[in-house]
Design a protein around this motif. Structure first.
Motif, PDB file in Angstrom:
ATOM      1  N   ASP A   9      10.083  -7.401 -35.437  1.00  0.00           N
ATOM      2  CA  ASP A   9      11.422  -6.821 -35.588  1.00  0.00           C
ATOM      3  C   ASP A   9      12.449  -7.940 -35.705  1.00  0.00           C
ATOM      4  O   ASP A   9      13.020  -8.397 -34.714  1.00  0.00           O
ATOM      5  CB  ASP A   9      11.748  -5.918 -34.391  1.00  0.00           C
ATOM      6  CG  ASP A   9      11.003  -4.602 -34.427  1.00  0.00           C
ATOM      7  OD1 ASP A   9      10.581  -4.184 -35.523  1.00  0.00           O
ATOM      8  OD2 ASP A   9      10.829  -3.991 -33.358  1.00  0.00           O
ATOM      9  N   TYR A  10      12.681  -8.380 -36.923  1.00  0.00           N
ATOM     10  CA  TYR A  10      13.637  -9.464 -37.165  1.00  0.00           C
ATOM     11  C   TYR A  10      15.067  -8.935 -37.085  1.00  0.00           C
ATOM     12  O   TYR A  10      15.395  -7.902 -37.679  1.00  0.00           O
ATOM     13  CB  TYR A  10      13.401 -10.084 -38.536  1.00  0.00           C
ATOM     14  CG  TYR A  10      12.067 -10.784 -38.680  1.00  0.00           C
ATOM     15  CD1 TYR A  10      11.836 -12.008 -38.060  1.00  0.00           C
ATOM     16  CD2 TYR A  10      11.038 -10.218 -39.427  1.00  0.00           C
ATOM     17  CE1 TYR A  10      10.610 -12.643 -38.185  1.00  0.00           C
ATOM     18  CE2 TYR A  10       9.814 -10.851 -39.556  1.00  0.00           C
ATOM     19  CZ  TYR A  10       9.604 -12.068 -38.928  1.00  0.00           C
ATOM     20  OH  TYR A  10       8.392 -12.700 -39.051  1.00  0.00           O
ATOM     21  N   ILE A  11      15.905  -9.651 -36.357  1.00  0.00           N
ATOM     22  CA  ILE A  11      17.332  -9.344 -36.278  1.00  0.00           C
ATOM     23  C   ILE A  11      18.085 -10.514 -36.907  1.00  0.00           C
ATOM     24  O   ILE A  11      17.959 -11.657 -36.454  1.00  0.00           O
ATOM     25  CB  ILE A  11      17.805  -9.171 -34.824  1.00  0.00           C
ATOM     26  CG1 ILE A  11      16.978  -8.106 -34.102  1.00  0.00           C
ATOM     27  CG2 ILE A  11      19.300  -8.828 -34.794  1.00  0.00           C
ATOM     28  CD1 ILE A  11      17.169  -6.713 -34.622  1.00  0.00           C
ATOM     29  N   LEU A  12      18.849 -10.226 -37.961  1.00  0.00           N
ATOM     30  CA  LEU A  12      19.652 -11.246 -38.622  1.00  0.00           C
ATOM     31  C   LEU A  12      21.113 -10.924 -38.343  1.00  0.00           C
ATOM     32  O   LEU A  12      21.571  -9.817 -38.625  1.00  0.00           O
ATOM     33  CB  LEU A  12      19.398 -11.253 -40.131  1.00  0.00           C
ATOM     34  CG  LEU A  12      17.934 -11.260 -40.598  1.00  0.00           C
ATOM     35  CD1 LEU A  12      17.869 -11.310 -42.118  1.00  0.00           C
ATOM     36  CD2 LEU A  12      17.160 -12.406 -39.978  1.00  0.00           C
ATOM     37  N   ARG A  18      25.306  -7.325 -38.265  1.00  0.00           N
ATOM     38  CA  ARG A  18      23.952  -7.427 -37.719  1.00  0.00           C
ATOM     39  C   ARG A  18      23.023  -6.607 -38.592  1.00  0.00           C
ATOM     40  O   ARG A  18      23.321  -5.462 -38.926  1.00  0.00           O
ATOM     41  CB  ARG A  18      23.897  -6.896 -36.286  1.00  0.00           C
ATOM     42  CG  ARG A  18      22.497  -7.033 -35.662  1.00  0.00           C
ATOM     43  CD  ARG A  18      22.433  -6.571 -34.218  1.00  0.00           C
ATOM     44  NE  ARG A  18      22.428  -5.111 -34.104  1.00  0.00           N
ATOM     45  CZ  ARG A  18      23.409  -4.394 -33.614  1.00  0.00           C
ATOM     46  NH1 ARG A  18      24.530  -4.981 -33.186  1.00  0.00           N
ATOM     47  NH2 ARG A  18      23.319  -3.070 -33.539  1.00  0.00           N
ATOM     48  N   LEU A  19      21.912  -7.210 -38.977  1.00  0.00           N
ATOM     49  CA  LEU A  19      20.884  -6.520 -39.744  1.00  0.00           C
ATOM     50  C   LEU A  19      19.689  -6.312 -38.831  1.00  0.00           C
ATOM     51  O   LEU A  19      19.160  -7.275 -38.271  1.00  0.00           O
ATOM     52  CB  LEU A  19      20.473  -7.334 -40.975  1.00  0.00           C
ATOM     53  CG  LEU A  19      21.379  -7.267 -42.212  1.00  0.00           C
ATOM     54  CD1 LEU A  19      22.753  -7.868 -41.915  1.00  0.00           C
ATOM     55  CD2 LEU A  19      20.741  -7.989 -43.380  1.00  0.00           C
ATOM     56  N   GLU A  20      19.273  -5.064 -38.687  1.00  0.00           N
ATOM     57  CA  GLU A  20      18.126  -4.755 -37.856  1.00  0.00           C
ATOM     58  C   GLU A  20      17.161  -3.869 -38.639  1.00  0.00           C
ATOM     59  O   GLU A  20      17.567  -3.165 -39.569  1.00  0.00           O
ATOM     60  CB  GLU A  20      18.562  -4.057 -36.575  1.00  0.00           C
ATOM     61  CG  GLU A  20      19.234  -2.718 -36.772  1.00  0.00           C
ATOM     62  CD  GLU A  20      19.664  -2.091 -35.445  1.00  0.00           C
ATOM     63  OE1 GLU A  20      19.227  -0.951 -35.173  1.00  0.00           O
ATOM     64  OE2 GLU A  20      20.430  -2.727 -34.703  1.00  0.00           O
ATOM     65  N   THR A  72      13.011  -3.202 -44.790  1.00  0.00           N
ATOM     66  CA  THR A  72      14.357  -2.657 -44.932  1.00  0.00           C
ATOM     67  C   THR A  72      15.175  -2.862 -43.665  1.00  0.00           C
ATOM     68  O   THR A  72      14.679  -2.661 -42.549  1.00  0.00           O
ATOM     69  CB  THR A  72      14.294  -1.154 -45.266  1.00  0.00           C
ATOM     70  OG1 THR A  72      13.506  -0.972 -46.440  1.00  0.00           O
ATOM     71  CG2 THR A  72      15.685  -0.588 -45.495  1.00  0.00           C
ATOM     72  N   PHE A  73      16.440  -3.247 -43.858  1.00  0.00           N
ATOM     73  CA  PHE A  73      17.364  -3.463 -42.750  1.00  0.00           C
ATOM     74  C   PHE A  73      18.489  -2.434 -42.783  1.00  0.00           C
ATOM     75  O   PHE A  73      19.022  -2.109 -43.848  1.00  0.00           O
ATOM     76  CB  PHE A  73      18.017  -4.849 -42.843  1.00  0.00           C
ATOM     77  CG  PHE A  73      17.075  -6.007 -42.673  1.00  0.00           C
ATOM     78  CD1 PHE A  73      16.806  -6.524 -41.412  1.00  0.00           C
ATOM     79  CD2 PHE A  73      16.470  -6.593 -43.772  1.00  0.00           C
ATOM     80  CE1 PHE A  73      15.955  -7.608 -41.253  1.00  0.00           C
ATOM     81  CE2 PHE A  73      15.611  -7.684 -43.631  1.00  0.00           C
ATOM     82  CZ  PHE A  73      15.352  -8.190 -42.369  1.00  0.00           C
TER      83      PHE A  73
END
Length: 204
Positions: A9-12, A18-20, A72-73
């Motif tokens: 689960d990448y968080i940018l 914030r992209l989750e 997908t974010f």
């Protein structure tokens, strides 16, 4: 093999967005756009213009991540404190260090506000500097000038046009698709600095 795990689960994020990873919980966050702004998906092959299509959209996106095809974010606007759209990595080829970014949409009030540039910055930075991509590709229907101009503004180069390669799901009319891209050399030499300056002008 590139160190990228579809199960992670990448968080940018930065101070603006914030992209989750997209999940079923985002259905309620996006429903207001589906109900009140169905025209957002005019140029999209994957539409969220009805509650049923939104549910299908989320389900397909989750399954494609499980299949290790796409990631997908959901996009969260920190200033407005709400989820405002979605974007994704697709056509991911880890063995040849290339991917496509697309299926991006935002609520109408959040278009042209800087949300997109911040998202593109985070996605490009992660793709080139963490995933070690050599090529990041983008596609847009030739008549979708808003998307094409937005891509040019973040440093994309036009590769060419795929003629009559897609069918409009609404009208059945065949469409041309413009292909654009950024290479890692371009990112390192100019695009990173240019895009950073647009997001953080006071740092320059």
């Amino acid at each position: 093999m590139i160190n990228f795990d579809f199960n992670e689960d990448y968080i940018l994020e930065n101070e603006f967005v914030r992209l989750e990873p997209l999940s079923a919980k985002h259905y309620e966050d996006f429903l207001e756009f589906t109900i009140h702004e169905p025209e957002i998906w005019e140029y999209s092959m994957v539409k969220c213009d009805t509650p049923e299509n939104l549910n299908k959209y989320i389900g397909i996106a989750i399954q494609k991540r499980i299949n290790q095809e796409e990631y997908t974010f959901a996009v969260f606007d920190k200033k407005k404190q709400k989820f405002v759209g979605a974007t994704r990595y697709c056509d991911i080829y880890l063995n040849s260090n290339r991917l496509q970014m697309g299926y991006t949409w935002y609520g109408k009030a959040f278009q042209g506000t800087g949300v997109n540039k911040n998202c593109k910055w985070l996605l490009l930075e992660f793709a080139f500097e963490k995933m070690q991509m050599v090529r990041v590709e983008f596609r847009a229907y030739s008549e979708n000038l808003r998307s094409i101009n937005a891509l040019l503004s973040i440093g994309c180069s036009v590769d060419g046009v795929l003629r009559s390669n897609a069918i409009c799901p609404k009208t059945g009319v065949r469409r041309d698709t413009m292909v654009l891209s950024i290479l890692n050399t371009e990112w390192n030499e100019s695009v990173r600095e240019m895009l950073y300056a647009k997001i953080y002008p006071m740092d320059q």
